[in-house]
Design a protein around this motif. Structure first.
Motif, PDB file in Angstrom:
ATOM      1  N   ASN A 104       0.829  -1.193   0.000  1.00 13.82           N
ATOM      2  CA  ASN A 104       0.000   0.000   0.000  1.00 13.82           C
ATOM      3  C   ASN A 104       0.869   1.252   0.000  1.00 13.82           C
ATOM      4  OD1 ASN A 104      -2.227  -1.644   0.148  1.00 13.82           O
ATOM      5  ND2 ASN A 104      -2.251  -1.627   2.372  1.00 13.82           N
ATOM      6  N   THR A 105       1.503   1.519  -1.123  1.00 16.56           N
ATOM      7  CA  THR A 105       2.330   2.711  -1.212  1.00 16.56           C
ATOM      8  C   THR A 105       1.451   3.892  -1.592  1.00 16.56           C
ATOM      9  OG1 THR A 105       2.872   2.185  -3.500  1.00 16.56           O
ATOM     10  CG2 THR A 105       4.436   1.480  -1.830  1.00 16.56           C
ATOM     11  N   LEU A 106       1.670   5.007  -0.931  1.00 18.60           N
ATOM     12  CA  LEU A 106       0.874   6.200  -1.187  1.00 18.60           C
ATOM     13  C   LEU A 106       1.368   6.895  -2.447  1.00 18.60           C
ATOM     14  CD1 LEU A 106       0.664   7.683   2.418  1.00 18.60           C
ATOM     15  CD2 LEU A 106      -1.090   6.408   1.188  1.00 18.60           C
TER      16      LEU A 106
ATOM     17  N   PRO B  96       2.967  10.979  -0.879  1.00 17.84           N
ATOM     18  CA  PRO B  96       3.508  10.684   0.450  1.00 17.84           C
ATOM     19  C   PRO B  96       3.097  11.695   1.523  1.00 17.84           C
ATOM     20  CG  PRO B  96       5.211  10.424  -1.207  1.00 17.84           C
ATOM     21  CD  PRO B  96       4.017  11.031  -1.900  1.00 17.84           C
ATOM     22  N   GLN B  97       2.839  12.939   1.135  1.00 17.81           N
ATOM     23  CA  GLN B  97       2.442  13.961   2.100  1.00 17.81           C
ATOM     24  C   GLN B  97       1.048  13.673   2.670  1.00 17.81           C
ATOM     25  OE1 GLN B  97       3.421  14.525  -1.031  1.00 17.81           O
ATOM     26  NE2 GLN B  97       5.360  15.596  -0.873  1.00 17.81           N
ATOM     27  N   ALA B  98       0.297  12.786   2.056  1.00 18.06           N
ATOM     28  CA  ALA B  98      -1.047  12.452   2.525  1.00 18.06           C
ATOM     29  C   ALA B  98      -1.009  11.563   3.766  1.00 18.06           C
ATOM     30  CB  ALA B  98      -1.844  11.765   1.424  1.00 18.06           C
ATOM     31  N   ASN B  99       0.145  11.058   4.122  1.00 15.06           N
ATOM     32  CA  ASN B  99       0.271  10.143   5.257  1.00 15.06           C
ATOM     33  C   ASN B  99      -0.231  10.766   6.556  1.00 15.06           C
ATOM     34  OD1 ASN B  99       0.900   7.643   6.285  1.00 15.06           O
ATOM     35  ND2 ASN B  99       2.972   8.237   6.842  1.00 15.06           N
ATOM     36  N   ALA B 100       0.106  12.017   6.797  1.00 13.38           N
ATOM     37  CA  ALA B 100      -0.331  12.686   8.024  1.00 13.38           C
ATOM     38  C   ALA B 100      -1.846  12.838   8.049  1.00 13.38           C
ATOM     39  CB  ALA B 100       0.334  14.047   8.153  1.00 13.38           C
TER      40      ALA B 100
ATOM     41  N   LEU C 206      -4.040  10.903   6.534  1.00 13.97           N
ATOM     42  CA  LEU C 206      -4.633   9.581   6.740  1.00 13.97           C
ATOM     43  C   LEU C 206      -4.505   9.143   8.192  1.00 13.97           C
ATOM     44  CD1 LEU C 206      -3.487   7.782   3.488  1.00 13.97           C
ATOM     45  CD2 LEU C 206      -5.807   8.468   4.091  1.00 13.97           C
ATOM     46  N   ASP C 207      -3.377   9.439   8.812  1.00 12.96           N
ATOM     47  CA  ASP C 207      -3.217   9.116  10.235  1.00 12.96           C
ATOM     48  C   ASP C 207      -4.236   9.877  11.071  1.00 12.96           C
ATOM     49  OD1 ASP C 207      -1.243   7.203  10.119  1.00 12.96           O
ATOM     50  OD2 ASP C 207       0.396   8.603  10.522  1.00 12.96           O
TER      51      ASP C 207
ATOM     52  N   LYS D  50      -7.513   8.276  10.772  1.00 13.41           N
ATOM     53  CA  LYS D  50      -7.543   7.023  11.530  1.00 13.41           C
ATOM     54  C   LYS D  50      -7.898   7.282  12.987  1.00 13.41           C
ATOM     55  CE  LYS D  50      -3.582   5.142  12.468  1.00 13.41           C
ATOM     56  NZ  LYS D  50      -2.316   4.411  12.377  1.00 13.41           N
TER      57      LYS D  50
END
Length: 66
Positions: free
Chosen positions: A4-6, A9-13, A15-16, A19
């Motif tokens: 599951n690679t984004l 990558p800046q969307a990780n925060a 998505l967290d 969550k």
């Protein structure tokens, strides 16, 4: 081996954040260390399903021009 690679990558925060918000709404406590391996599959699935519903809703709103 997560596949599951984004794409962004800046969307990780974001998505967290989603969550933790989804877990709070569902009354599920995510461990402070972030390790979810001891959580039940049902709880993790509920959080993931809630996030998916939100993402679909956001995409629908964008497509509708709102």
């Amino acid at each position: 081996m997560a596949n599951n690679t984004l794409l962004v990558p800046q969307a990780n925060a974001a998505l967290d954040q989603m969550k933790y918000e989804a877990a709070q709404e569902l009354g599920i406590a995510i461990p402070q260390d972030g390790y979810q391996g001891n959580m039940t599959t049902k709880d993790n699935g509920s959080i993931g399903g809630n996030i998916t519903r939100r993402l679909v809703q956001l995409a629908e709103q964008q497509l509708a021009g709102k």
